[in-house]
Scaffold this active site. Structure first.
Site, PDB file in Angstrom:
ATOM      1  CE  LYS A 157      -0.231  -0.412   5.012  1.00 23.08           C
ATOM      2  NZ  LYS A 157      -0.981  -1.069   6.101  1.00 23.08           N
ATOM      3  CE1 TYR A 167      12.468  32.253   2.077  1.00 25.55           C
ATOM      4  CE2 TYR A 167      12.419  29.847   2.113  1.00 25.55           C
ATOM      5  CZ  TYR A 167      12.303  31.039   1.419  1.00 25.55           C
ATOM      6  OH  TYR A 167      12.031  31.026   0.077  1.00 25.55           O
TER       7      TYR A 167
HETATM    8  C1  LIG Z   1      -0.203  -2.037   6.774  1.00 25.03           C
HETATM    9  C2  LIG Z   1      -0.768  -3.309   7.231  1.00 25.03           C
HETATM   10  C3  LIG Z   1       0.045  -4.444   7.356  1.00 25.03           C
HETATM   11  C4  LIG Z   1       1.554  -4.423   7.204  1.00 25.03           C
HETATM   12  O1  LIG Z   1       2.118  -3.858   8.377  1.00 25.03           O
HETATM   13  P1  LIG Z   1       3.717  -3.838   8.595  1.00 25.03           P
HETATM   14  O2  LIG Z   1       3.857  -3.481  10.009  1.00 25.03           O
HETATM   15  O3  LIG Z   1       4.257  -2.784   7.682  1.00 25.03           O
HETATM   16  O4  LIG Z   1       4.209  -5.189   8.273  1.00 25.03           O
HETATM   17  C5  LIG Z   1      -0.580  -5.642   7.649  1.00 25.03           C
HETATM   18  N1  LIG Z   1      -1.918  -5.710   7.833  1.00 25.03           N
HETATM   19  C6  LIG Z   1      -2.721  -4.629   7.767  1.00 25.03           C
HETATM   20  C7  LIG Z   1      -4.176  -4.760   8.008  1.00 25.03           C
HETATM   21  C8  LIG Z   1      -2.173  -3.388   7.471  1.00 25.03           C
HETATM   22  O5  LIG Z   1      -2.948  -2.310   7.426  1.00 25.03           O
END
Ligand SMILES: *Cc1c(COP(=O)(O)O)cnc(C)c1O
Length: 398
Positions: free
Chosen positions: A60, A288
Site C-alpha cells: 500500500k 528563512y
Molecule cells: C499495513 C498493514 C500491514 C503491514 O504492516 P507492517 O507493520 O508494515 O508489516 C498488515 N496488515 C494490515 C491490516 C495493514 O494495514
C-alpha cells in the site's frame, strides 16, 4: 562550474519516465531502490515461514514510497504469493501494469460503484460490516459473477472490522450470499511491536475464539491470517495460513527487540546533488528566518532537495547528511526545494557532488529509523513521506 561526474548522455529524455540509471547524473535528487536487497528480504522473511504459509506482500501507499509496480514485480519474483494494498486506485495501477497475482484491499469499500470496479479489476475487498454484504451481493448478482471477499474481525485494534464476538453472525450473512465467496478471515494487531506481548495474546485469543465458534457451527474458513511484520518476526505461532508483511520487506525492523530475528537490508536510499558551494562570512544568517547564524567564516553547500521532496522541515538544523563518506550538519531552515549544509570540514567539495540523506555512504549509514527517532515518529511515516517529485531509480547489486 565543474561536475564531479562527466555527463555521458547528451540527448534529452523524451518524457518524464524515459530515464535509465546512467542518467542519474541528471537528477537534482532521487530515491534509489535496491532490488537485490528487496528480494533478499523477501527470501529471508519466507525462510521464517512454514512451507505452507503464504507471504502476502503489503505494498500500500506506493509500496511504502518505494514504487508499487516495480516492488510488486520484484517481490512476486522473489516468492511472495499475493499483494495487499489500501485503495482501489492502488489496485488498478497494479492491474494496468499487467500484474496478475491476487490483490487484497485492506481498506473498506462501501458503494455499489466501487464494488463494480473491484469486480472489473479482479481486486479482492475486505468486508468489515454486515451493511456491506447486501450491497456487494446485489451488485455481484447483477453482474452474474462471484467475488472473493476477505472478512475482517476487530479483535482489539478498534479500526476496521466487525467485533470478534459478532464474527459468526457476520460470516453467516456472507455465506448466505451465493455471489460472494469467503477467501479468508483475518484480524490485525495493535501492539505487535511491543516487547510485552500481553495485548497481542489477548487479540490472538479473541481471534481463536471467533474461529472456534465458526468451526463448532460447521464452517471451516479456507484461510486465516493475523500477522504483520512485527508478529511475523516475533512468534511463529501467529503465522496461521498467511502473513501480511510490509515494513520488513523494505528492510526495516518494526522494533529494536526484533532485530536479531532475521537479517534485513534497507531497500531505499535518498540522494541529492550539490547545486552551489560558497563561503559565507562570520555573522551571516542562513535560510528563512535566519535560524542559523554562522559563528565563523563558513563553507556552505546548497543541496537540491527540500520539504517538497519529503525532507521534514522539522529536521531543520538537526539533520546530518553524508558527503564523501563523512557526516556533515544541515544548517538553517530546510526550504521547499533546497537545504544548506556546512562543508567547512570538506571545503573542496564541488557542484554536482552527491549527498546521501538516507542510505549508505562509505562507512556512514543513515536510516529512516534515525529520522523517525529525531522526529518522534515511526519509520513507516518517513518512508511514505518521500514525494513523487523524486524519481525512483532501481539499482541491483546482483
Ligand atoms: C499495513 C498493514 C500491514 C503491514 O504492516 P507492517 O507493520 O508494515 O508489516 C498488515 N496488515 C494490515 C491490516 C495493514 O494495514
Amino acid at each position: 562550474m565543474t561536475f564531479s561526474i562527466e555527463p555521458k548522455i547528451i540527448n534529452p529524455p523524451k518524457n518524464r519516465h524515459d530515464y535509465q540509471l546512467s542518467e542519474v547524473i541528471r537528477y537534482r535528487a532521487w530515491v534509489e531502490i535496491d532490488r537485490s536487497a528487496l528480494q533478499q528480504n523477501v527470501r529471508k522473511v519466507k525462510a521464517l515461514l512454514a512451507p505452507k504459509t503464504e507471504l502476502m506482500a503489503v505494498i500500500k501507499a506506493d509500496a511504502y514510497g518505494h514504487g508499487a509496480v516495480k516492488v510488486a514485480n520484484s517481490v512476486l519474483e522473489a516468492g511472495a504469493q499475493s499483494l495487499a494494498i489500501a485503495t482501489i486506485g492502488e489496485g488498478i495501477e497494479l492491474r494496468e501494469a499487467g500484474i496478475v497475482a491476487p490483490i487484497m484491499i485492506l481498506g473498506a469499500v462501501n458503494t455499489p460503484e466501487e464494488v463494480a470496479a473491484l469486480a472489473h479489476w479482479q481486486l479482492q475487498p475486505t468486508l468489515v460490516q454486515i451493511e456491506q454484504v447486501r450491497i456487494f451481493a446485489a451488485v455481484m448478482r447483477r453482474l452474474e459473477q462471484r467475488l472473493p471477499v476477505h472478512i475482517k474481525l476487530d479483535t482489539g485494534m478498534s479500526r476496521l472490522g466487525t467485533p470478534w464476538h459478532n464474527g459468526t453472525k457476520f460470516v453467516e450473512q456472507v455465506l448466505e450470499a451465493p455471489n460472494l465467496k469467503i477467501a479468508s478471515i483475518y484480524s490485525h494487531f495493535a501492539t505487535a511491536d511491543d516487547p510485552n506481548p500481553e495485548i497481542m495474546q489477548l487479540q490472538r485469543q479473541r481471534f481463536q475464539q471467533a474461529i472456534a465458534e465458526l468451526k463448532s457451527k460447521g464452517y471451516h474458513p479456507p484461510c486465516l491470517h493475523l500477522a504483520n511484520s512485527a508478529a511475523t518476526l516475533s512468534d511463529r505461532s501467529l503465522h496461521y495460513d498467511r502473513v501480511r508483511v510490509g515494513l520488513a520487506l523494505y528492510g526495516l525492523y518494526p522494533a529494536d527487540h526484533l532485530t536479531d530475528k532475521v537479517p534485513l537490508q534497507p531497500v531505499l536510499q535518498v540522494k541529492a546533488r550539490i547545486a552551489q558551494v560558497k563561503t559565507i562570512a562570520a555573522g551571516s544568517g542562513v535560510s528563512y528566518g535566519h535560524q542559523y547564524i554562522a559563528a565563523k567564516d563558513t563553507r556552505i553547500a546548497v543541496v537540491g532537495i527540500g520539504y517538497a521532496d519529503g525532507i521534514p522541515r522539522n529536521l531543520s538544523n538537526r539533520l546530518k547528511v553524508s558527503l564523501r563518506g563523512r557526516l556533515v550538519p544541515q544548517i538553517g531552515a530546510i526550504t521547499m526545494d533546497q537545504l544548506m549544509i556546512d562543508v567547512s570540514e570538506i571545503p573542496e567539495v564541488k557542484t554536482g557532488e552527491i549527498v546521501t540523506l538516507i542510505g549508505k555512504d562509505g562507512l556512514q549509514c543513515i536510516t529512516a529509523d534515525d529520522w523517525a527517532r529525531d522526529l518522534g515518529t515511526i519509520s513507516w511515516e518517513i518512508l511514505c513521506g518521500f514525494k513523487h517529485r523524486l524519481p525512483r531509480i532501481t539499482i541491483s547489486n546482483e
